[in-house]
Design a protein around this motif. Structure first.
Motif, PDB file in Angstrom:
ATOM      1  N   LYS A 167       0.830  -1.204   0.000  1.00  0.00           N
ATOM      2  CA  LYS A 167       0.000   0.000   0.000  1.00  0.00           C
ATOM      3  C   LYS A 167       0.865   1.255   0.000  1.00  0.00           C
ATOM      4  O   LYS A 167       0.575   2.236  -0.700  1.00  0.00           O
ATOM      5  CB  LYS A 167      -0.903  -0.018   1.234  1.00  0.00           C
ATOM      6  CG  LYS A 167      -1.780   1.213   1.368  1.00  0.00           C
ATOM      7  CD  LYS A 167      -2.575   1.161   2.655  1.00  0.00           C
ATOM      8  CE  LYS A 167      -3.388   2.441   2.851  1.00  0.00           C
ATOM      9  NZ  LYS A 167      -4.116   2.431   4.138  1.00  0.00           N
ATOM     10  N   GLN A 168       1.957   1.211   0.777  1.00  0.00           N
ATOM     11  CA  GLN A 168       2.854   2.361   0.830  1.00  0.00           C
ATOM     12  C   GLN A 168       3.526   2.597  -0.529  1.00  0.00           C
ATOM     13  O   GLN A 168       3.658   3.743  -0.977  1.00  0.00           O
ATOM     14  CB  GLN A 168       3.921   2.138   1.908  1.00  0.00           C
ATOM     15  CG  GLN A 168       4.856   3.311   2.127  1.00  0.00           C
ATOM     16  CD  GLN A 168       4.154   4.472   2.813  1.00  0.00           C
ATOM     17  OE1 GLN A 168       3.146   4.281   3.460  1.00  0.00           O
ATOM     18  NE2 GLN A 168       4.682   5.667   2.627  1.00  0.00           N
ATOM     19  N   ALA A 169       3.948   1.505  -1.183  1.00  0.00           N
ATOM     20  CA  ALA A 169       4.588   1.639  -2.492  1.00  0.00           C
ATOM     21  C   ALA A 169       3.598   2.196  -3.516  1.00  0.00           C
ATOM     22  O   ALA A 169       3.940   3.087  -4.316  1.00  0.00           O
ATOM     23  CB  ALA A 169       5.130   0.289  -2.956  1.00  0.00           C
ATOM     24  N   TRP A 170       2.371   1.687  -3.502  1.00  0.00           N
ATOM     25  CA  TRP A 170       1.361   2.170  -4.437  1.00  0.00           C
ATOM     26  C   TRP A 170       1.044   3.646  -4.172  1.00  0.00           C
ATOM     27  O   TRP A 170       0.938   4.455  -5.105  1.00  0.00           O
ATOM     28  CB  TRP A 170       0.113   1.316  -4.295  1.00  0.00           C
ATOM     29  CG  TRP A 170      -1.021   1.771  -5.171  1.00  0.00           C
ATOM     30  CD1 TRP A 170      -1.202   1.485  -6.484  1.00  0.00           C
ATOM     31  CD2 TRP A 170      -2.121   2.591  -4.765  1.00  0.00           C
ATOM     32  NE1 TRP A 170      -2.339   2.079  -6.943  1.00  0.00           N
ATOM     33  CE2 TRP A 170      -2.936   2.767  -5.920  1.00  0.00           C
ATOM     34  CE3 TRP A 170      -2.512   3.192  -3.573  1.00  0.00           C
ATOM     35  CZ2 TRP A 170      -4.101   3.522  -5.885  1.00  0.00           C
ATOM     36  CZ3 TRP A 170      -3.676   3.937  -3.548  1.00  0.00           C
ATOM     37  CH2 TRP A 170      -4.458   4.097  -4.688  1.00  0.00           C
ATOM     38  N   SER A 171       0.892   3.990  -2.899  1.00  0.00           N
ATOM     39  CA  SER A 171       0.601   5.384  -2.557  1.00  0.00           C
ATOM     40  C   SER A 171       1.755   6.298  -2.950  1.00  0.00           C
ATOM     41  O   SER A 171       1.548   7.411  -3.449  1.00  0.00           O
ATOM     42  CB  SER A 171       0.323   5.505  -1.054  1.00  0.00           C
ATOM     43  OG  SER A 171      -0.790   4.719  -0.677  1.00  0.00           O
ATOM     44  N   THR A 172       2.983   5.808  -2.714  1.00  0.00           N
ATOM     45  CA  THR A 172       4.148   6.609  -3.072  1.00  0.00           C
ATOM     46  C   THR A 172       4.184   6.874  -4.579  1.00  0.00           C
ATOM     47  O   THR A 172       4.408   8.008  -5.027  1.00  0.00           O
ATOM     48  CB  THR A 172       5.443   5.907  -2.635  1.00  0.00           C
ATOM     49  OG1 THR A 172       5.416   5.706  -1.220  1.00  0.00           O
ATOM     50  CG2 THR A 172       6.671   6.725  -3.013  1.00  0.00           C
ATOM     51  N   ALA A 173       3.984   5.812  -5.372  1.00  0.00           N
ATOM     52  CA  ALA A 173       3.999   5.968  -6.822  1.00  0.00           C
ATOM     53  C   ALA A 173       2.907   6.936  -7.282  1.00  0.00           C
ATOM     54  O   ALA A 173       3.145   7.814  -8.124  1.00  0.00           O
ATOM     55  CB  ALA A 173       3.833   4.613  -7.500  1.00  0.00           C
ATOM     56  N   MET A 174       1.703   6.779  -6.724  1.00  0.00           N
ATOM     57  CA  MET A 174       0.594   7.621  -7.154  1.00  0.00           C
ATOM     58  C   MET A 174       0.824   9.086  -6.754  1.00  0.00           C
ATOM     59  O   MET A 174       0.667  10.000  -7.571  1.00  0.00           O
ATOM     60  CB  MET A 174      -0.712   7.112  -6.548  1.00  0.00           C
ATOM     61  CG  MET A 174      -1.942   7.889  -7.012  1.00  0.00           C
ATOM     62  SD  MET A 174      -3.444   7.356  -6.188  1.00  0.00           S
ATOM     63  CE  MET A 174      -3.123   7.923  -4.516  1.00  0.00           C
ATOM     64  N   LEU A 175       1.196   9.302  -5.484  1.00  0.00           N
ATOM     65  CA  LEU A 175       1.343  10.675  -5.005  1.00  0.00           C
ATOM     66  C   LEU A 175       2.548  11.379  -5.634  1.00  0.00           C
ATOM     67  O   LEU A 175       2.482  12.574  -5.939  1.00  0.00           O
ATOM     68  CB  LEU A 175       1.465  10.677  -3.483  1.00  0.00           C
ATOM     69  CG  LEU A 175       0.197  10.236  -2.732  1.00  0.00           C
ATOM     70  CD1 LEU A 175       0.454  10.159  -1.244  1.00  0.00           C
ATOM     71  CD2 LEU A 175      -0.954  11.189  -3.019  1.00  0.00           C
ATOM     72  N   VAL A 176       3.650  10.624  -5.853  1.00  0.00           N
ATOM     73  CA  VAL A 176       4.800  11.228  -6.521  1.00  0.00           C
ATOM     74  C   VAL A 176       4.450  11.578  -7.968  1.00  0.00           C
ATOM     75  O   VAL A 176       4.851  12.623  -8.496  1.00  0.00           O
ATOM     76  CB  VAL A 176       6.017  10.280  -6.459  1.00  0.00           C
ATOM     77  CG1 VAL A 176       7.134  10.761  -7.376  1.00  0.00           C
ATOM     78  CG2 VAL A 176       6.541  10.190  -5.032  1.00  0.00           C
ATOM     79  N   SER A 177       3.664  10.699  -8.630  1.00  0.00           N
ATOM     80  CA  SER A 177       3.228  11.003  -9.996  1.00  0.00           C
ATOM     81  C   SER A 177       2.361  12.252 -10.025  1.00  0.00           C
ATOM     82  O   SER A 177       2.512  13.116 -10.899  1.00  0.00           O
ATOM     83  CB  SER A 177       2.459   9.809 -10.577  1.00  0.00           C
ATOM     84  OG  SER A 177       3.263   8.662 -10.611  1.00  0.00           O
ATOM     85  N   VAL A 178       1.439  12.345  -9.067  1.00  0.00           N
ATOM     86  CA  VAL A 178       0.597  13.543  -8.993  1.00  0.00           C
ATOM     87  C   VAL A 178       1.452  14.789  -8.752  1.00  0.00           C
ATOM     88  O   VAL A 178       1.230  15.844  -9.363  1.00  0.00           O
ATOM     89  CB  VAL A 178      -0.466  13.375  -7.886  1.00  0.00           C
ATOM     90  CG1 VAL A 178      -1.213  14.684  -7.653  1.00  0.00           C
ATOM     91  CG2 VAL A 178      -1.450  12.274  -8.255  1.00  0.00           C
TER      92      VAL A 178
END
Length: 467
Positions: A167-178
């Motif tokens: 979940k942390q990896a997915w959130s990191t990827a999504m939020l960094v992309s945003v």
């Protein structure tokens, strides 16, 4: 919609790009707190279970010791100690079984405890040994259940950590992309107006095309710069109109009295109004020479004015052999005392024929005027890379390096005297430079080993115009 100032846009974009990162940091802190709480709970559970197991082991040892003592002594005091050991064992077992849910060993220990509660009636030592051995096996089985329960809890904890990690990896990827998208969006709001400013500057420099309309979605500082560039374009256009009109009217107005003066000189030279004495004929000769010189100046001025008005060249495939032949034919009298070498290595060139002919005329005229008398003039047309090169070289005095930079400016004349009687206007090389620039090329003074002065004109060919 007009954006705020450049500072507000920069700070706002930076803050907006930080929002996803702040959210990511907040989520990471929450996950870290959950991991810490989970580790604390599991640690307490393991310590508690291990402690209860140790209590059960100690109670089992005490129970076995008191039972064996009662089997030897068999008095009330030992019996009471045995009952107390049984209660301690039962209490330790209950505490452990309540902690470890679903253990089948607990029911087995209950049966074994029920057998040992009748210790007063057990007279057979072998039977007592069997009961105690069975109790030891039950305690060992309980120890295995404790280890199994701990392993299960650790496995569940590991699964939770893996899920939290994913979940942390997915959130990191999504939020960094945003965050990156917001950064790109903010930078684009600044880059687009800057690109437009570069486009306006390029149009002003090349004097081609219409200026784009004023921006409405840009920082107010950049809109101010764009507005100033539009004002500058209008001002330059006004000055250009004034200059061309001045040159056009001045040249035109000079033509009328000049024609009258030439006609008068012609009548006097033909003795229409009477014969002239030698002194008068000499004055008439000087007057005719000055008139011819003035006529040349006017023609040069008109030629330069016409060049300034030609903003869009017309390109076509031109035969350089015929163009050079026509050009040399116009200068036949001036070149009859010079050995002219022409070397053309291309079949055709893609240029504006009128502009290229002006380049040839002015460079040949310059070579004749400033080249050494009786020394050859070299003309070469060839391809080099993506450009067609024209070299016109002559022998004579070299041009000082400090004067090369101003050589192509209008109305700039060299200090050395000319080989003819014409006073130069200082427009010849300026016309060459402007003609080359209109065809996307340039002109420069280069060093060659076969001549003292060489002017090189490079014109890109048609496949390079769109690059």
């Amino acid at each position: 919609m007009q954006l705020g100032s450049l500072r507000q846009l920069t700070v706002g974009s930076f803050v907006l790009a930080l929002v996803p990162l702040i959210a990511l940091l907040w989520q990471s802190q929450n996950d870290l707190a959950k991991v810490g709480q989970m580790a604390s709970v599991e640690t307490r559970y393991v310590v508690n279970v291990v402690g209860l197991m140790q209590q059960l082991d100690g109670a089992a040892i005490d129970l076995e010791r008191t039972l064996r003592q009662y089997a030897i002594i068999q008095n009330d005091t030992v019996a009471e100690l045995t009952d107390s050991a049984l209660r301690q064992f039962v209490d330790a077992k209950e505490d452990l079984c309540s902690t470890i849910a679903g253990s089948e060993t607990c029911s087995l220990l209950d049966k074994q405890i029920a057998q040992l509660k009748n210790f007063r009636s057990i007279q057979d030592q072998l039977l007592l040994n069997a009961y105690l051995a069975s109790l030891g096996s039950g305690v060992s089985a309980m120890r295995g259940d404790v280890e199994k329960a701990i392993q299960q809890r650790l496995a569940i904890q590991q699964d939770d950590l893996n899920a939290m990690q994913a979940k942390q990896a997915w959130s990191t990827a999504m939020l960094v992309s945003v965050s990156l998208l917001l950064i790109l969006l903010g930078s684009q709001l600044i880059v687009n107006p800057v690109k437009k400013l570069k486009q306006i500057i390029r149009i002003l420099a090349q004097q081609q095309g219409e200026l784009p309309p004023l921006s409405t979605q840009a920082p107010k500082e950049l809109i101010g710069v764009e507005r100033d560039l539009h004002w500058l374009a209008e001002r330059l256009q006004q000055l250009e109109h004034i200059r061309t009109a001045l040159l056009r009217h001045a040249a035109h107005e000079l033509k009328t009295p000049l024609a009258s003066i030439k006609e008068g000189c012609s009548l006097l030279s033909e003795n229409v109004v009477g014969h002239l004495n030698p002194q008068q004929a000499e004055v008439l000769t000087l007057l005719s020479s000055s008139t011819q010189r003035l006529n040349t100046l006017v023609e040069k001025l008109l030629d330069y004015n016409l060049l300034l008005q030609q903003a869009q060249p017309t390109f076509s495939d031109v035969n350089p052999h015929q163009m050079v032949k026509d050009c040399l034919g116009d200068y036949a009298l001036a070149l009859q005392e010079r050995e002219v070498t022409v070397d053309i290595k291309v079949a055709s060139i893609y240029v504006d024929e009128e502009l290229y002919r002006r380049i040839l005329d002015n460079l040949i005229s310059n070579a004749v005027a400033h080249g050494a008398v009786g020394r050859p003039i070299n003309m070469t047309i060839y391809n080099k890379g993506k450009n067609t090169i024209l070299d016109v070289a002559n022998r004579g005095k070299r041009i000082p390096q400090e004067k090369v930079a101003k050589l192509f400016e209008p109305f700039t004349r060299g200090d050395d005297p000319r080989n003819d009687n014409v006073i130069g206007t200082g427009l010849g090389l300026s016309i060459v430079s402007d003609c080359a620039r209109l065809m996307h090329g340039d002109v420069a003074v280069v060093d060659v080993d076969y001549a003292d002065v060489c002017f090189r004109v490079a014109i890109p060919q048609k496949e390079n115009f769109n690059e």
